[in-house]
Design a protein around this motif. Structure first.
Motif, PDB file in Angstrom:
ATOM      1  N   UNK A  79       0.810  -1.209   0.000  1.00  0.00           N
ATOM      2  CA  UNK A  79       0.000   0.000   0.000  1.00  0.00           C
ATOM      3  C   UNK A  79       0.851   1.270   0.000  1.00  0.00           C
ATOM      4  N   UNK A  80       1.724   1.409   0.989  1.00  0.00           N
ATOM      5  CA  UNK A  80       2.480   2.662   1.109  1.00  0.00           C
ATOM      6  C   UNK A  80       3.471   2.849  -0.030  1.00  0.00           C
ATOM      7  N   UNK A  81       4.214   1.818  -0.361  1.00  0.00           N
ATOM      8  CA  UNK A  81       5.244   1.945  -1.392  1.00  0.00           C
ATOM      9  C   UNK A  81       4.681   1.741  -2.794  1.00  0.00           C
ATOM     10  N   UNK A  82       4.040   0.588  -3.018  1.00  0.00           N
ATOM     11  CA  UNK A  82       3.634   0.220  -4.380  1.00  0.00           C
ATOM     12  C   UNK A  82       2.505   1.113  -4.893  1.00  0.00           C
ATOM     13  N   UNK A  83       1.421   1.222  -4.128  1.00  0.00           N
ATOM     14  CA  UNK A  83       0.336   2.100  -4.566  1.00  0.00           C
ATOM     15  C   UNK A  83       0.791   3.556  -4.538  1.00  0.00           C
ATOM     16  N   UNK A  84       1.599   3.926  -3.542  1.00  0.00           N
ATOM     17  CA  UNK A  84       2.092   5.290  -3.462  1.00  0.00           C
ATOM     18  C   UNK A  84       2.892   5.692  -4.690  1.00  0.00           C
ATOM     19  N   UNK A  85       3.862   4.874  -5.064  1.00  0.00           N
ATOM     20  CA  UNK A  85       4.695   5.167  -6.241  1.00  0.00           C
ATOM     21  C   UNK A  85       3.856   5.145  -7.516  1.00  0.00           C
ATOM     22  N   UNK A  86       2.968   4.154  -7.639  1.00  0.00           N
ATOM     23  CA  UNK A  86       2.132   4.049  -8.840  1.00  0.00           C
ATOM     24  C   UNK A  86       1.244   5.275  -9.007  1.00  0.00           C
ATOM     25  N   UNK A  87       0.656   5.748  -7.909  1.00  0.00           N
ATOM     26  CA  UNK A  87      -0.217   6.913  -7.988  1.00  0.00           C
ATOM     27  C   UNK A  87       0.557   8.181  -8.315  1.00  0.00           C
ATOM     28  N   UNK A  88       1.802   8.273  -7.875  1.00  0.00           N
ATOM     29  CA  UNK A  88       2.625   9.432  -8.220  1.00  0.00           C
ATOM     30  C   UNK A  88       2.930   9.456  -9.719  1.00  0.00           C
ATOM     31  N   UNK A  89       3.003   8.281 -10.335  1.00  0.00           N
ATOM     32  CA  UNK A  89       3.217   8.207 -11.782  1.00  0.00           C
ATOM     33  C   UNK A  89       1.945   8.573 -12.540  1.00  0.00           C
ATOM     34  N   UNK A  90       0.816   8.006 -12.091  1.00  0.00           N
ATOM     35  CA  UNK A  90      -0.471   8.239 -12.736  1.00  0.00           C
ATOM     36  C   UNK A  90      -1.580   8.028 -11.713  1.00  0.00           C
ATOM     37  N   UNK A  91      -2.494   9.006 -11.530  1.00  0.00           N
ATOM     38  CA  UNK A  91      -3.611   8.801 -10.595  1.00  0.00           C
ATOM     39  C   UNK A  91      -4.344   7.500 -10.901  1.00  0.00           C
ATOM     40  N   UNK A  92      -4.727   6.779  -9.860  1.00  0.00           N
ATOM     41  CA  UNK A  92      -5.305   5.449 -10.019  1.00  0.00           C
ATOM     42  C   UNK A  92      -6.816   5.502  -9.797  1.00  0.00           C
ATOM     43  N   UNK A  93      -7.564   5.249 -10.864  1.00  0.00           N
ATOM     44  CA  UNK A  93      -9.024   5.208 -10.768  1.00  0.00           C
ATOM     45  C   UNK A  93      -9.467   3.755 -10.667  1.00  0.00           C
ATOM     46  N   UNK A 302       1.537   8.555   0.884  1.00  0.00           N
ATOM     47  CA  UNK A 302       1.818   7.146   1.181  1.00  0.00           C
ATOM     48  C   UNK A 302       3.316   6.849   1.088  1.00  0.00           C
ATOM     49  N   UNK A 303       3.971   7.372   0.051  1.00  0.00           N
ATOM     50  CA  UNK A 303       5.405   7.136  -0.103  1.00  0.00           C
ATOM     51  C   UNK A 303       6.178   7.751   1.062  1.00  0.00           C
ATOM     52  N   UNK A 304       5.762   8.941   1.502  1.00  0.00           N
ATOM     53  CA  UNK A 304       6.414   9.592   2.642  1.00  0.00           C
ATOM     54  C   UNK A 304       6.191   8.790   3.919  1.00  0.00           C
ATOM     55  N   UNK A 305       4.983   8.252   4.081  1.00  0.00           N
ATOM     56  CA  UNK A 305       4.696   7.418   5.257  1.00  0.00           C
ATOM     57  C   UNK A 305       5.563   6.163   5.263  1.00  0.00           C
ATOM     58  N   UNK A 306       5.819   5.609   4.083  1.00  0.00           N
ATOM     59  CA  UNK A 306       6.664   4.407   4.027  1.00  0.00           C
ATOM     60  C   UNK A 306       8.100   4.750   4.418  1.00  0.00           C
ATOM     61  N   UNK A 307       8.579   5.902   3.945  1.00  0.00           N
ATOM     62  CA  UNK A 307       9.920   6.333   4.335  1.00  0.00           C
ATOM     63  C   UNK A 307       9.994   6.530   5.845  1.00  0.00           C
ATOM     64  N   UNK A 308       8.939   7.105   6.423  1.00  0.00           N
ATOM     65  CA  UNK A 308       8.900   7.274   7.873  1.00  0.00           C
ATOM     66  C   UNK A 308       8.861   5.951   8.615  1.00  0.00           C
ATOM     67  N   UNK A 309       8.117   5.011   8.069  1.00  0.00           N
ATOM     68  CA  UNK A 309       8.027   3.677   8.665  1.00  0.00           C
ATOM     69  C   UNK A 309       9.396   2.997   8.683  1.00  0.00           C
ATOM     70  N   UNK A 310      10.116   3.085   7.556  1.00  0.00           N
ATOM     71  CA  UNK A 310      11.457   2.509   7.512  1.00  0.00           C
ATOM     72  C   UNK A 310      12.392   3.193   8.501  1.00  0.00           C
TER      73      UNK A 310
END
Length: 317
Positions: A79-93, A302-310
């Protein structure tokens, strides 16, 4: 040598997951299996095969922290990394009707995971319950498929050539699937061996290694698939892949592993990580319900939250 094993394991896991998805979905198409059921069963198990192989290897190696941490950490990464990165590339509908079904299944599976983890020990009967729940979800999806066309995204993926060429023979596809399984199993063995060595050498707990390095490595097939889907403007494929994989991680991987080898849950997972997984799942559902689109800024969060989690995991280690 340990670092070479770690790198080799991650590479083999990524290759194995990719080959298994390509081969198995191609076989399903040759046999006339519906695209939706192929996505829920063959593709879901295919992208989760590295997690299953890794968790089983860890359980038999006497490393329950890696086995349980791998599942929880993989879902957090999904969720945090994969969906986060994917959504930054293209919004996910996503199609509302499809996500209402699969999102409900995801929340039920996540709450079930929290429940079994809080027991502190995942026994065989708990594994059976998770597997029965997974079977119920597949039946539910099959029944709902009769009145919907939610499998269109998977069909587009096949037409785009993401799975296998229609001219590829069925026996070639079977061989590709078997090769993918073999690569995933060997890669899991390399990865677990290296992770245990690193945990002992650095004084880091096995649970933390499982939640970070191993979880990221086994999530690579999902990451690649979701990024490609986002680049091709198939947001529902990206979301469906991550959501479906997370359901399988909980129900199939924890279930099968517990049935074969009951697992003790490390205290650190009970204190922090299981709650992170629950919170992230709830946040994902909330974000998607606002317009049924996962926006770029939400992906960045989400990507920022994953970085914080790590960072938190590194400080704990």
């Amino acid at each position: 040598m340990t670092y070479l094993l770690l790198l080799g394991g991650i590479v083999l896991l990524a290759i194995g997951g990719e080959l298994l998805v390509r081969g198995s979905v191609g076989v399903a198409r040759h046999m006339g299996v519906s695209p939706l059921l192929a996505g829920l069963t063959i593709v879901g198990f295919g992208t989760s095969a590295p997690e299953l192989a890794t968790s089983l290897q860890a359980a038999f190696a006497g490393s329950p922290g890696i086995a349980v941490g791998n599942v929880v950490g993989s879902n957090i990464a999904n969720f945090l990394l994969i969906i986060g990165v994917s959504a930054m590339i293209m919004p996910l509908a996503i199609t509302p009707k499809a996500f209402k079904r699969d999102g409900s299944a995801l929340m039920i599976a996540t709450l079930a995971c929290v429940g079994v983890v809080m027991f502190g020990f995942i026994d065989r009967w708990m594994g059976v319950v998770l597997l029965v729940a997974l079977a119920g979800y597949i039946i539910w999806a099959f029944l709902s498929e009769r009145d919907t066309h939610d499998s269109e995204a998977i069909r587009h993926e096949q037409e785009e050539g993401d799975v296998a060429s229609p001219e590829t023979g069925i026996w070639t596809l079977v061989a590709i699937s078997i090769g993918g399984i073999a690569a995933a199993v060997i890669g899991a063995d390399f990865l677990v061996t290296a992770a245990v060595d690193l945990a002992r050498g650095w004084g880091v707990s096995e649970a933390v290694i499982g939640l970070t390095v191993v979880a990221f490595g086994t999530s690579l097939p999902e990451l690649v698939a979701c990024v490609v889907a986002a680049l091709r403007n198939h947001g529902d494929v990206a979301l469906g892949n991550a959501v479906g994989s997370s359901i399988y991680n909980i129900c199939a991987i924890l279930g099968i592993t517990a049935v074969i080898h009951p697992l003790e849950v490390p205290p650190e997972i009970m204190r922090l990580d299981i709650w992170v997984m629950l919170g992230v799942t709830v946040l994902l559902v909330v974000f998607l319900r606002t317009g049924w689109t996962f926006k770029r800024w939400e992906g960045a969060v989400f990507a920022a939250l994953y970085a914080g989690y790590l960072a938190v995991q590194a400080s704990i280690a």
